[in-house]
Structures are given as structure tokens and as C-alpha cells.
Design an enzyme around this catalytic site. Structure first.
Site, PDB file in Angstrom:
ATOM      1  N   CYS A  36       0.587  -1.638   0.093  1.00  0.00           N
ATOM      2  CA  CYS A  36       0.006  -0.142   0.060  1.00  0.00           C
ATOM      3  C   CYS A  36       0.997   1.175  -0.082  1.00  0.00           C
ATOM      4  O   CYS A  36       0.055   2.438  -0.302  1.00  0.00           O
ATOM      5  CB  CYS A  36      -0.362  -0.237   0.925  1.00  0.00           C
ATOM      6  SG  CYS A  36      -2.014  -1.696   0.921  1.00  0.00           S
ATOM      7  N   HIS A  89      -1.598   8.259   5.830  1.00  0.00           N
ATOM      8  CA  HIS A  89      -2.222   7.343   4.930  1.00  0.00           C
ATOM      9  C   HIS A  89      -3.730   7.067   5.518  1.00  0.00           C
ATOM     10  O   HIS A  89      -4.135   6.745   4.524  1.00  0.00           O
ATOM     11  CB  HIS A  89      -1.465   6.199   4.951  1.00  0.00           C
ATOM     12  CG  HIS A  89      -1.729   5.158   5.373  1.00  0.00           C
ATOM     13  ND1 HIS A  89      -1.191   4.374   3.574  1.00  0.00           N
ATOM     14  CD2 HIS A  89      -1.496   3.805   5.242  1.00  0.00           C
ATOM     15  CE1 HIS A  89      -1.427   2.995   3.411  1.00  0.00           C
ATOM     16  NE2 HIS A  89      -1.639   2.756   4.415  1.00  0.00           N
ATOM     17  N   HIS A  94      -9.619   2.521  -0.325  1.00  0.00           N
ATOM     18  CA  HIS A  94      -8.249   1.993  -0.279  1.00  0.00           C
ATOM     19  C   HIS A  94      -7.891   1.491  -0.886  1.00  0.00           C
ATOM     20  O   HIS A  94      -8.138   0.314  -1.380  1.00  0.00           O
ATOM     21  CB  HIS A  94      -7.760   1.041   1.871  1.00  0.00           C
ATOM     22  CG  HIS A  94      -7.117   0.589   1.527  1.00  0.00           C
ATOM     23  ND1 HIS A  94      -5.432   1.398   0.936  1.00  0.00           N
ATOM     24  CD2 HIS A  94      -5.532   1.031   2.796  1.00  0.00           C
ATOM     25  CE1 HIS A  94      -4.563   1.597   1.051  1.00  0.00           C
ATOM     26  NE2 HIS A  94      -3.602   0.831   2.386  1.00  0.00           N
TER      27      HIS A  94
END
Length: 398
Positions: free
Chosen positions: A153, A284, A319
Site C-alpha cells: 500500500c 495514509h 483504500h
């Protein structure tokens, strides 16, 4: 970019400013048996509009996203394709899942006894390397280095940092970099079993946050030297000032405050930027209890009284795994050029353990000079990119 908020810079920017989200039940794989199944899919995407030199049917879902996004990036940059083909180019695409969506399809067909379960046509789609190589084929680039970065990620920021080094060291004239991923059953199920999938919306930094929503898409940026960009009169969204990488290897899935703080320190040092000079942090900000608490603590540890506003675009985008920090980097760039801070939506009450100004629910106008883009990943793979505003011509140092 190709995203759940739209395709292309205009749609994406308008959605960020408006605080929109396109959360809906997942349709790209069978979610039977899951109590909740919301996600942030790319809807209404027509790859044939942008992909002309590669057989779309030979590409997996993620490669279609990355190839279309690269076409859009080249068009937006205004560079002549003949010039790009003569130059030294780098293609660097980060990813978490590669083409796991296609592997899901193969497994489903095999279980069902489908005749195409192991067909060459479907098998060709499964290579993660095609996220980058398909861009080279589509743009007909031959003098090119091609690579995929699989740091989960945080991979989009890794790709930007890789490309930044290639440009500033004179190893490439142009770089197309970023990240791409497609929603897949494997990753949805993994997060679901970790009890990290929110039942309805993603609520980063909120007291009652319940987890992530899986998303998808691709964000591709065109990087070149300032000298090159100014010589051809390019529209400059921002300057990559520097980046930092760290791997704390603290835990397979849990974030580590010290490792995150160290990565931010490295990025600031690489960019020659002091904490007090950062106007905005794109976090994030996944919406899980552990990430938001740990990230906010690391930010406060480093920035102290100078902590700027801290927003999470995942509240809108979901996400998108390997595409996440690349899409956020684009969001940071348009925030700088358009003079606004995207909101953290779905916010009701800030968690006292996440004591940051997350710009809840409504975008605000702002004069941004330097923005920090955070990206964390399982295994402690951390990455931060600093993006600055370009204020006009100045002496270029060779």
C-alpha cells in the site's frame, strides 16, 4: 487517474473539492456470505476510449487502469508522443495485488468447471508486470526501463521516489510513475478476516471508525526535470522536493510509530524541508483503529506544535492499495494548484487519540506551498513524498 471518484483530472479534482464518495456494494466478484460488502469500485470505465495500441481483452483489470491513466497523463502533460519515444523513459508502477483479480476469475471458473478456467487468453492477463509493460506497448516506447514495485500500500510513493532519483541523476528524461490495483476477492477477504472492513463508510480519525473500504484504480504522474518542463512550456502541478523510505519490519500488519516517524524525518531531510514549512499532510489514514492512532501519534511526535492539517483522501476514495499513495500524490498536486484542502468526509467526532485537524467533511480554501504525502504498508514498508508549489522561473542548477 482512473478512480472511483472519476476518470481524468477534471472529474477527480471536482470530486475532491466537493467531498464526494461513490461507496456502493461490490459487484466485480461474488460477495455471497459476507455480512457487509461495500467498496469503492471504478464504475462506468470504458478502457477502449484511451487504449488503442494494445488488445484490451488481453489486459487484466488493473493493467487497463494503469494503461488508461498513463495515456491521460501523457495527454495532460502536453508532450508530443514522438518526443517521448525518442527520449530515455522510465515506467515505474507500484502495486499490492498485481492482477489478483484475474487469478480470482480463473479460480472461480475452475471451481465452476468453466471452459475458460485455464485458457491462454485469461492466463495472459495475470502477470503483475503488465501493469507497466502494457504502458510501453500502448505508447510504443522502446528506449525505456520498465518496472513494477510490489511494496503493497506504499508502492505508489516508492514508484515516485524511484522516478525522482532517475530524473535528478540524469538516468531518464521522462518518467511515468504511480500505482494501480483492482478490487479482488483475495484482499477483501483478508481484510474482512482481520475485522478491518467497515460495514458502511470509511471514517479516518473518527472516534467510531470501523475500518477500511477496499477501492481500486490507477494514478500515473509524468515527471521530468524543471529545465525540460519550462523549456517546453509545460503546466507544472508541483515539484517533487524529496522522499523518504523506511522498513521497520516491526510486525506483519501492525504499524509502528517509530518507523513511521523515521520515514517522515528521512523525507524532510531529503527534501531540505523543516517540519514547520509543511502546510498539509495527506495521511495514509485508512480508518482502522491501529493505523490512525499510530500515524497521528507519529505526526505529533515529529511536528509538535507545528502540526499542520492532516487529511485522509481514503475517506472518499477507499483504500486503493498500491494506487493509494499515487492517487493521493495527484490529490496533493491539484490541492496546491487549485488552492484548497480536500476534506476528510464521514467525520462525526475526532478520536482524542487522533488529535489532528482532519478538515472534517467540507473542503477549505488554502494557500499551500509544501504538502507531505504519507504511505504505509504491511511489513513496515513506509514511504513519504514531499511536493512543493512551483512559483515560476528561476535559475536551473545543473
Amino acid at each position: 487517474m482512473v478512480s472511483s471518484l472519476g476518470t481524468g483530472i477534471e472529474e477527480f479534482t471536482a470530486a475532491l473539492r466537493a467531498g464526494r464518495s461513490n461507496v456502493r456494494p461490490i459487484t466485480v466478484f461474488d460477495t455471497t456470505g459476507f455480512e457487509h460488502n461495500n467498496g469503492c469500485e471504478v464504475i462506468g470505465f470504458e478502457p477502449e476510449r484511451w487504449i488503442h495500441n494494445v488488445d484490451v481483452d488481453s489486459l487484466g483489470r488493473a493493467s487497463r487502469f494503469s494503461t488508461a491513466a498513463a495515456r491521460l497523463a501523457v495527454a495532460d502533460s502536453g508532450i508530443d508522443l514522438d518526443v517521448l519515444r525518442e527520449a530515455r523513459c522510465l515506467l515505474s508502477v507500484g502495486t499490492t495485488d498485481g492482477e489478483s483479480h484475474e487469478l480470482d476469475s480463473m479460480v472461480s471458473l475452475e471451481i465452476a468447471g468453466g471452459p475458460e478456467a485455464m485458457s491462454p487468453r485469461l492466463a495472459r492477463r495475470t502477470s503483475a508486470g503488465r501493469l507497466a509493460t502494457s504502458i510501453a506497448h500502448e505508447l510504443r516506447l522502446s528506449n525505456v526501463e520498465v518496472g513494477s514495485i510490489a511494496t503493497a500500500c506504499s508502492a505508489g510513493n516508492y514508484a515516485i521516489g524511484h522516478s525522482f532519483d532517475a530524473i535528478r541523476l540524469g538516468e531518464a528524461d521522462f518518467a511515468l510513475c504511480g500505482g494501480a490495483d483492482a478490487v479482488c476477492r483475495k484482499t477483501f477477504t483478508s481484510f474482512y478476516r482481520l475485522r478491518s472492513i467497515a460495514p458502511d463508510f470509511c471514517r479516518p480519525f473518527d472516534k467510531n471508525r470501523l475500518g477500511i473500504l477496499t477501492g481500486e484504480g490507477a494514478g500515473i504522474l509524468m515527471l521530468e526535470s524543471l529545465e525540460s518542463a519550462t523549456a517546453r512550456g509545460a503546466r507544472i502541478y508541483g515539484e517533487v522536493l524529496g522522499y523518504g523510505l523506511s522498513c521497520d519490519a516491526h510486525h506483519p500488519v501492525a504499524p509502528h510509530q517509530g518507523g513511521i516517524a523515521r520515514c517522515m524525518e528521512l523525507a524532510l531531510a531529503n527534501a531540505g524541508v523543516k517540519p514547520a514549512e509543511v502546510d498539509l499532510i495527506s495521511a495514509h489514514g485508512t480508518g482502522t483503529h491501529a493505523n490512525d492512532k499510530t500515524e497521528a501519534a507519529a505526526i505529533r511526535e515529529l511536528f509538535g506544535e507545528d502540526t499542520p492539517r492532516v487529511v485522509s483522501m481514503k475517506s472518499m476514495l477507499g483504500h486503493s492499495m498500491g494506487a493509494a499513495s499515487a492517487l493521493a500524490a495527484i490529490g496533493c498536486s491539484v490541492a496546491i494548484t487549485e488552492g484548497f484542502i480536500p476534506p476528510t468526509i464521514n467525520h462525526v467526532e475526532t478520536d482524542p487519540e487522533c488529535a489532528v485537524d482532519c478538515v472534517p467533511n467540507v473542503a477549505v480554501e488554502a494557500d499551500l506551498r509544501i504538502v507531505q504525502n504519507n504511505g504505509w504498508a504491511f511489513g513496515g514498508n513506509n514511504s513519504v513524498v514531499l511536493i512543493g508549489r512551483y512559483d515560476g522561473p528561476r535559475e536551473v542548477v545543473a
